[in-house]
Design a protein around this motif. Structure first.
Motif, PDB file in Angstrom:
ATOM      1  N   LEU A  13       0.818  -1.221   0.000  1.00 13.95           N
ATOM      2  CA  LEU A  13       0.000   0.000   0.000  1.00 13.95           C
ATOM      3  C   LEU A  13       0.851   1.270   0.000  1.00 13.95           C
ATOM      4  CD1 LEU A  13      -3.064  -0.799   2.306  1.00 13.95           C
ATOM      5  CD2 LEU A  13      -3.035  -0.392  -0.150  1.00 13.95           C
ATOM      6  N   PRO A  14       1.915   1.378   0.828  1.00 17.45           N
ATOM      7  CA  PRO A  14       2.735   2.593   0.761  1.00 17.45           C
ATOM      8  C   PRO A  14       3.331   2.855  -0.616  1.00 17.45           C
ATOM      9  CG  PRO A  14       3.218   1.409   2.770  1.00 17.45           C
ATOM     10  CD  PRO A  14       2.326   0.521   1.954  1.00 17.45           C
ATOM     11  N   SER A  15       3.792   1.808  -1.287  1.00 19.16           N
ATOM     12  CA  SER A  15       4.387   2.023  -2.612  1.00 19.16           C
ATOM     13  C   SER A  15       3.328   2.435  -3.638  1.00 19.16           C
ATOM     14  CB  SER A  15       5.099   0.748  -3.071  1.00 19.16           C
ATOM     15  OG  SER A  15       4.189  -0.335  -3.160  1.00 19.16           O
ATOM     16  N   MET A  16       2.127   1.866  -3.536  1.00 19.05           N
ATOM     17  CA  MET A  16       1.057   2.258  -4.459  1.00 19.05           C
ATOM     18  C   MET A  16       0.672   3.721  -4.260  1.00 19.05           C
ATOM     19  SD  MET A  16       0.306  -0.348  -6.407  1.00 19.05           S
ATOM     20  CE  MET A  16       2.081  -0.620  -6.413  1.00 19.05           C
ATOM     21  N   LEU A  17       0.501   4.127  -3.004  1.00 15.16           N
ATOM     22  CA  LEU A  17       0.148   5.522  -2.728  1.00 15.16           C
ATOM     23  C   LEU A  17       1.277   6.464  -3.114  1.00 15.16           C
ATOM     24  CD1 LEU A  17      -1.669   5.164   0.722  1.00 15.16           C
ATOM     25  CD2 LEU A  17      -2.678   5.919  -1.434  1.00 15.16           C
ATOM     26  N   HIS A  92       6.688 -11.733  20.476  1.00 12.29           N
ATOM     27  CA  HIS A  92       7.324 -11.129  19.308  1.00 12.29           C
ATOM     28  C   HIS A  92       6.659 -11.581  18.009  1.00 12.29           C
ATOM     29  CE1 HIS A  92      10.576  -9.122  21.426  1.00 12.29           C
ATOM     30  NE2 HIS A  92      10.726 -10.208  22.161  1.00 12.29           N
ATOM     31  N   LYS A  93       5.920 -12.676  18.048  1.00 10.35           N
ATOM     32  CA  LYS A  93       5.218 -13.116  16.845  1.00 10.35           C
ATOM     33  C   LYS A  93       4.122 -12.143  16.439  1.00 10.35           C
ATOM     34  CE  LYS A  93       5.939 -18.058  17.634  1.00 10.35           C
ATOM     35  NZ  LYS A  93       5.262 -19.360  17.869  1.00 10.35           N
ATOM     36  N   LEU A  94       3.643 -11.334  17.383  1.00  8.59           N
ATOM     37  CA  LEU A  94       2.557 -10.407  17.088  1.00  8.59           C
ATOM     38  C   LEU A  94       3.044  -9.127  16.441  1.00  8.59           C
ATOM     39  CD1 LEU A  94       0.545 -10.701  20.429  1.00  8.59           C
ATOM     40  CD2 LEU A  94       0.192 -11.966  18.312  1.00  8.59           C
ATOM     41  N   LEU A  95       4.357  -8.880  16.467  1.00  9.61           N
ATOM     42  CA  LEU A  95       4.871  -7.601  15.985  1.00  9.61           C
ATOM     43  C   LEU A  95       4.604  -7.406  14.495  1.00  9.61           C
ATOM     44  CD1 LEU A  95       8.252  -7.229  17.898  1.00  9.61           C
ATOM     45  CD2 LEU A  95       5.965  -6.502  18.545  1.00  9.61           C
ATOM     46  N   LEU A  96       4.796  -8.455  13.707  1.00 10.46           N
ATOM     47  CA  LEU A  96       4.568  -8.327  12.271  1.00 10.46           C
ATOM     48  C   LEU A  96       3.111  -7.996  11.985  1.00 10.46           C
ATOM     49  CD1 LEU A  96       5.669  -8.510   9.419  1.00 10.46           C
ATOM     50  CD2 LEU A  96       5.147 -10.953   9.431  1.00 10.46           C
ATOM     51  N   GLY A  97       2.195  -8.588  12.737  1.00  8.50           N
ATOM     52  CA  GLY A  97       0.784  -8.293  12.541  1.00  8.50           C
ATOM     53  C   GLY A  97       0.453  -6.855  12.866  1.00  8.50           C
ATOM     54  N   LEU A  98       1.112  -6.281  13.896  1.00  4.12           N
ATOM     55  CA  LEU A  98       0.866  -4.888  14.240  1.00  4.12           C
ATOM     56  C   LEU A  98       1.408  -3.948  13.168  1.00  4.12           C
ATOM     57  CD1 LEU A  98       1.747  -4.974  18.054  1.00  4.12           C
ATOM     58  CD2 LEU A  98      -0.518  -4.933  17.028  1.00  4.12           C
ATOM     59  N   VAL A  99       2.587  -4.259  12.643  1.00  3.63           N
ATOM     60  CA  VAL A  99       3.205  -3.398  11.641  1.00  3.63           C
ATOM     61  C   VAL A  99       2.425  -3.438  10.334  1.00  3.63           C
ATOM     62  CG1 VAL A  99       5.281  -3.070  10.246  1.00  3.63           C
ATOM     63  CG2 VAL A  99       5.491  -3.558  12.666  1.00  3.63           C
ATOM     64  N   GLU A 101      -0.723  -3.841   9.765  1.00  3.69           N
ATOM     65  CA  GLU A 101      -2.120  -3.415   9.765  1.00  3.69           C
ATOM     66  C   GLU A 101      -2.350  -2.428   8.624  1.00  3.69           C
ATOM     67  OE1 GLU A 101      -4.808  -4.079  11.565  1.00  3.69           O
ATOM     68  OE2 GLU A 101      -3.833  -5.647  12.740  1.00  3.69           O
ATOM     69  N   ARG A 102      -3.501  -2.544   7.947  1.00  6.21           N
ATOM     70  CA  ARG A 102      -3.769  -1.733   6.765  1.00  6.21           C
ATOM     71  C   ARG A 102      -3.779  -0.241   7.072  1.00  6.21           C
ATOM     72  NH1 ARG A 102      -2.507  -4.205   2.139  1.00  6.21           N
ATOM     73  NH2 ARG A 102      -3.542  -6.217   1.887  1.00  6.21           N
ATOM     74  N   HIS A 103      -4.353   0.153   8.213  1.00  8.99           N
ATOM     75  CA  HIS A 103      -4.401   1.593   8.489  1.00  8.99           C
ATOM     76  C   HIS A 103      -3.009   2.155   8.776  1.00  8.99           C
ATOM     77  CE1 HIS A 103      -5.527  -0.626  12.242  1.00  8.99           C
ATOM     78  NE2 HIS A 103      -4.545   0.087  12.734  1.00  8.99           N
ATOM     79  N   LEU A 106      -1.563   2.702   5.321  1.00 10.46           N
ATOM     80  CA  LEU A 106      -2.152   3.868   4.663  1.00 10.46           C
ATOM     81  C   LEU A 106      -1.501   5.159   5.156  1.00 10.46           C
ATOM     82  CD1 LEU A 106      -5.946   2.910   4.628  1.00 10.46           C
ATOM     83  CD2 LEU A 106      -4.442   3.155   2.646  1.00 10.46           C
ATOM     84  N   VAL A 107      -1.292   5.248   6.466  1.00 13.99           N
ATOM     85  CA  VAL A 107      -0.644   6.451   7.010  1.00 13.99           C
ATOM     86  C   VAL A 107       0.766   6.593   6.447  1.00 13.99           C
ATOM     87  CG1 VAL A 107       0.216   7.531   9.118  1.00 13.99           C
ATOM     88  CG2 VAL A 107      -2.034   6.450   9.111  1.00 13.99           C
ATOM     89  N   LEU A 108       1.511   5.492   6.433  1.00 12.80           N
ATOM     90  CA  LEU A 108       2.866   5.528   5.880  1.00 12.80           C
ATOM     91  C   LEU A 108       2.839   5.917   4.406  1.00 12.80           C
ATOM     92  CD1 LEU A 108       5.886   4.979   6.059  1.00 12.80           C
ATOM     93  CD2 LEU A 108       5.414   2.553   5.639  1.00 12.80           C
ATOM     94  N   GLY A 109       1.885   5.397   3.657  1.00  5.34           N
ATOM     95  CA  GLY A 109       1.785   5.733   2.243  1.00  5.34           C
ATOM     96  C   GLY A 109       1.483   7.196   2.019  1.00  5.34           C
ATOM     97  N   HIS A 110       0.585   7.779   2.804  1.00 10.92           N
ATOM     98  CA  HIS A 110       0.272   9.202   2.658  1.00 10.92           C
ATOM     99  C   HIS A 110       1.467  10.069   3.049  1.00 10.92           C
ATOM    100  CE1 HIS A 110      -3.928   9.176   1.457  1.00 10.92           C
ATOM    101  NE2 HIS A 110      -4.159   8.209   2.325  1.00 10.92           N
ATOM    102  N   TYR A 111       2.193   9.669   4.087  1.00 12.25           N
ATOM    103  CA  TYR A 111       3.401  10.411   4.465  1.00 12.25           C
ATOM    104  C   TYR A 111       4.417  10.419   3.319  1.00 12.25           C
ATOM    105  CZ  TYR A 111       2.326  10.865   9.489  1.00 12.25           C
ATOM    106  OH  TYR A 111       1.793  11.210  10.691  1.00 12.25           O
ATOM    107  N   LEU A 112       4.755   9.234   2.826  1.00  7.16           N
ATOM    108  CA  LEU A 112       5.757   9.126   1.772  1.00  7.16           C
ATOM    109  C   LEU A 112       5.297   9.827   0.497  1.00  7.16           C
ATOM    110  CD1 LEU A 112       6.884   5.394   2.203  1.00  7.16           C
ATOM    111  CD2 LEU A 112       8.101   7.452   2.919  1.00  7.16           C
ATOM    112  N   GLY A 113       4.030   9.627   0.140  1.00  9.71           N
ATOM    113  CA  GLY A 113       3.522  10.248  -1.075  1.00  9.71           C
ATOM    114  C   GLY A 113       3.535  11.760  -1.004  1.00  9.71           C
TER     115      GLY A 113
END
Length: 449
Positions: A13-17, A92-99, A101-103, A106-113
């Motif tokens: 999603l970040p790369s698409m945005l 620590h197995k839950l960390l990837l799931g937290l990172v 997350e779609r929302h 989306l925030v990272l994509g809007h920042y980078l874009g």
């Protein structure tokens, strides 16, 4: 398979945005066909919007770029701090799931874009004596993007702070596991899947070994079934779903009910040259992953809830409330798992077995889910009573699915741990009430103190 890996990665999603924003930035610096502001209706308004000096928009864009970079640094510094805390408290197995997350993406994509849009407008110089209306409007659009990023920053802080609360963690993990169970239920309702005792003679089978390492959690059973029907063979998978496979391990055995093909030898490996296309298709039906995917295997969701519970019971954290919350989620998931029809083979239209595999039984899953919790929490009366309540709830469905004897065996272990703590009279009264409370079908003792 690579497409699924790409679309489910954190970069998708970040790369698409970012590409959309970059394209918008390139359009904004292209020569435009907009007329001069003086020739437009409400020309005074458009004249006021147009910058008169070259340095004004560049100064504003540079300030926006610096502010946005600072905002990004602060946001993701906070993310790393929160993830570190979550890894220490939960798993620590839950960390990837937290990172992932779609929302969050989306925030990272809007920042980078937004940053790329501003950089494109900052790097491409203006032409002429003063900025055009088109370039001026692009600067105002950059300001609006910065305002949008400020709003997303507030949203981001709220979401991150909520996502690491144990209620949200357990609910999210339970929801993903429930979806995996529902997909398993839908798959097993197909006429091509069934549960059956499958026998095989390894001396009459040809062996296919693994050529790579990883966790096999995805198997295209429909593709294997079609291959088995086409080549008139039976495919026996030699691994349990979710198992870690290393190169050289037996992967599957091919049985030929109507005789081996020409040139084949029973008990030996499949010939790579003679059956290259078949071997390629057999390997292509297996999906390798680098970690545990709850979406593909519900067993991982139950295991992770158990691990969060025992992590909470560790002396360094000492949070039995979190452990009890995980046991509540385990109760619901185990009850749903009990009702899912299990299948260990695919059959053809004539009900002949074409693909077989190992399926973890409910007894094994129940043991792996609650025994570690009892081991680490047997000295905590509240944990033992919560485990007993879990078994009581499951016993209401256990008789229907033939698991009541199994649940009684686990209940006996829990009751033994509970009675070992009846040292004082006040403990005995509390324990006796806990043993008698609730509806269940277990045979629990009525202690005579």
């Amino acid at each position: 398979m690579w497409l699924r890996t790409w679309t489910t990665s954190i970069a998708y999603l970040p790369s698409m945005l970012a590409m959309v924003y970059t394209l918008l930035g390139l359009i904004s610096v292209m020569p435009s066909g907009l007329p001069d502001p003086s020739s437009l209706p409400n020309s005074d308004f458009f004249e006021a919007l147009t910058f008169k000096q070259h340095d004004t928009p560049r100064t504003l864009l540079a300030a926006l770029v610096g502010g946005l970079i600072s905002l990004m640094v602060f946001s993701f510094t906070m993310v790393m701090s929160v993830l570190t805390q979550a890894g220490a408290q939960f798993s620590h197995k839950l960390l990837l799931g937290l990172v992932t997350e779609r929302h969050h993406q989306l925030v990272l994509g809007h920042y980078l874009g937004s940053l790329l849009f501003l950089l494109v407008n900052l790097m491409v110089p203006n032409t002429g004596d003063s900025p055009t209306l088109w370039r001026s409007l692009a600067v105002y659009l950059g300001v609006l993007m910065m305002v949008n990023c400020l709003g997303m920053f507030v949203y981001f802080i709220h979401q991150v702070s909520q996502s690491v609360q144990i209620n949200a963690v357990a609910r999210r993990l339970s929801g993903r596991t429930r979806l995996s169970l529902e997909r398993l239920r839908q798959r097993n309702r197909d006429d091509g899947f069934c549960e059956r005792e499958v026998g095989r003679d390894d001396d009459q089978c040809q062996l296919l070994r693994a050529r790579r390492r990883g966790y096999i959690q995805q198997v295209d059973f429909s593709a294997l079934r079609q291959l088995a029907i086409k080549h008139d063979m039976v495919v026996h998978l030699d691994f349990a779903l979710g198992a870690f496979i290393v190169s050289g391990m037996p992967l599957m055995r091919i049985e030929w009910p109507n005789g081996l093909p020409e040139g084949a030898t029973a008990g030996e490996e499949l010939d790579e040259e003679q059956q290259a296309e078949l071997i390629k298709n057999l390997r292509a039906a297996l999906g390798y992953l680098d970690g545990e995917s709850v979406e593909d295997l519900h067993e991982h969701g139950l295991t992770q809830l158990m691990e969060v519970a025992i992590k909470a019971l560790s002396p360094g954290i000492n949070d039995p409330g979190t452990a009890r919350l995980c046991m509540h989620q385990l109760t619901e998931l185990l009850s749903e798992r009990m009702s899912v029809p299990l299948c260990n083979c695919c059959v053809d239209d004539h009900k002949a077995v074409r693909v077989s595999w190992q399926m973890e039984s409910f007894a094994s899953l129940l043991y792996r889910s609650i025994t570690p919790i009892l081991h680490y929490g047997r000295d905590d009366l509240s944990i033992c009573l919560a485990l007993l309540e879990l078994l009581k709830t499951l016993s209401l469905m256990g008789a229907q699915y033939g698991h009541l004897v199994l649940l009684q065996q686990h209940a006996d272990k829990v009751v033994e741990a509970i009675l070992a703590q009846a040292e004082f009279e006040v403990d005995r009264r509390f324990i006796e009430h806990g043993l008698q409370a609730g509806h269940h079908r277990l045979n629990l003792p009525s202690p005579q103190w």
